[in-house]
Design an enzyme around this catalytic site. Sequence first.
Site, short mmCIF file in Angstrom:
data_model
loop_
_atom_site.label_atom_id
_atom_site.label_comp_id
_atom_site.label_asym_id
_atom_site.label_seq_id
_atom_site.Cartn_x
_atom_site.Cartn_y
_atom_site.Cartn_z
N LYS A 122 -5.86 0.74 -12.73
CA LYS A 122 -6.29 1.63 -13.81
C LYS A 122 -7.31 0.95 -14.72
CE LYS A 122 -2.96 5.29 -13.64
NZ LYS A 122 -1.79 5.97 -14.17
N ARG A 174 4.04 3.05 -8.44
CA ARG A 174 3.01 3.81 -7.71
C ARG A 174 1.76 2.95 -7.59
NH1 ARG A 174 -1.27 6.99 -9.12
NH2 ARG A 174 -1.65 8.86 -7.87
C1 7PJ Z 1 -0.26 8.72 -12.14
C2 7PJ Z 1 0.09 9.78 -11.33
C3 7PJ Z 1 0.78 8.04 -12.88
C4 7PJ Z 1 2.32 9.60 -11.88
C5 7PJ Z 1 -2.04 9.47 -11.24
C6 7PJ Z 1 -4.56 7.11 -11.09
C7 7PJ Z 1 -4.62 8.46 -11.68
N1 7PJ Z 1 1.37 10.23 -11.19
N2 7PJ Z 1 -1.05 10.25 -10.77
N3 7PJ Z 1 2.05 8.54 -12.70
N4 7PJ Z 1 -1.59 8.51 -12.05
N5 7PJ Z 1 3.59 10.00 -11.78
O1 7PJ Z 1 -3.89 6.83 -10.09
O2 7PJ Z 1 -5.28 6.25 -11.66
O3 7PJ Z 1 0.58 7.10 -13.64
S1 7PJ Z 1 -3.70 9.72 -10.81
#
Ligand code: 7PJ
Length: 280
Positions: A226, A260
């Site tokens: 990020k 994630r």
């Molecule tokens: C997240 C997401 C997060 C959850 C994205 C990126 C943006 N879902 N989807 N948590 N981020 N639950 O991956 O930079 O932080 S998209």
Amino acid sequence: MKLNCGKHILDLNRPQVMGILNTTPDSFSDGGSYYADGGLNLDLVLRRAQQIQEEGGTIVDIGGESTRPGAAVVSEQQELDRVVPAVEAISKRFDLVISVDTSTPAVMRESAAAGAGLINDVRALTRAGALQAAAATGLPVCVMHMQGDPGTMQANPEYADVVGEVRAYLDGRLAACEAAGIPREKVVYDPGFGFGKNDEHNLELLRRLPELASPDLPLLVGLSRKSMIGRLLDRSVEERLPGSLALAMLSAQRGAHIIRVHDVAATVDVLKLQQLVDRP
Ligand code: 7PJ
């Protein structure tokens, strides 16, 4: 703690790694290779799922809508076309929990029918019909905190007490889930790093992550590659793996259950060592 994801039961007594599979044409860090020229490349999708599984990930998070600031709005049909065939193909061939990163009720319903095991909504089921659609699937849901909306959220995020406000928001969404028939044991919390937060807000949330945890509620965190890492370390997207790994470990040490990430193998290694040290 266990999370019942339909066909699979996730053991959250150890942190689980969720591998990202973005089927958007404009994803910031993996280039939009899975969906191009108006079609989904199922070969590439399946190769990515195989990679996640081989590298020790247990969940694949499929997203067909880019939530980065300025991203194009996606129609319901486009999102269905980008997500559902991927869910179907992966579910037939791999032993992974399939998470769908969506705020769209129809995508929740059709993904569940195609074999999804988790609904991951960055809008925390606030779209019209989303609570009802998610409840009807019987699947667990990840509710994420966001201040504002993706287009403008990073303009000037403000909090008096970021941890308290995020906690109160998530508790409110939990109550909304329960009222809609989604039981507490199917709800996962996510502070939403980078979604309407500046670097200080993100750091404070990570530092105080245990304050977002309840003994019975799983915590999911997404910090991989990020922009905060880019700013704090002056690193381009391609140079953010060490920073991502450090934040994955700090998250696990503070009680995150699901991490994630883009880089599954490296994260799995780091978490193995963290567990050996902290949970012998
Ligand atoms: C997240 C997401 C997060 C959850 C994205 C990126 C943006 N879902 N989807 N948590 N981020 N639950 O991956 O930079 O932080 S998209």
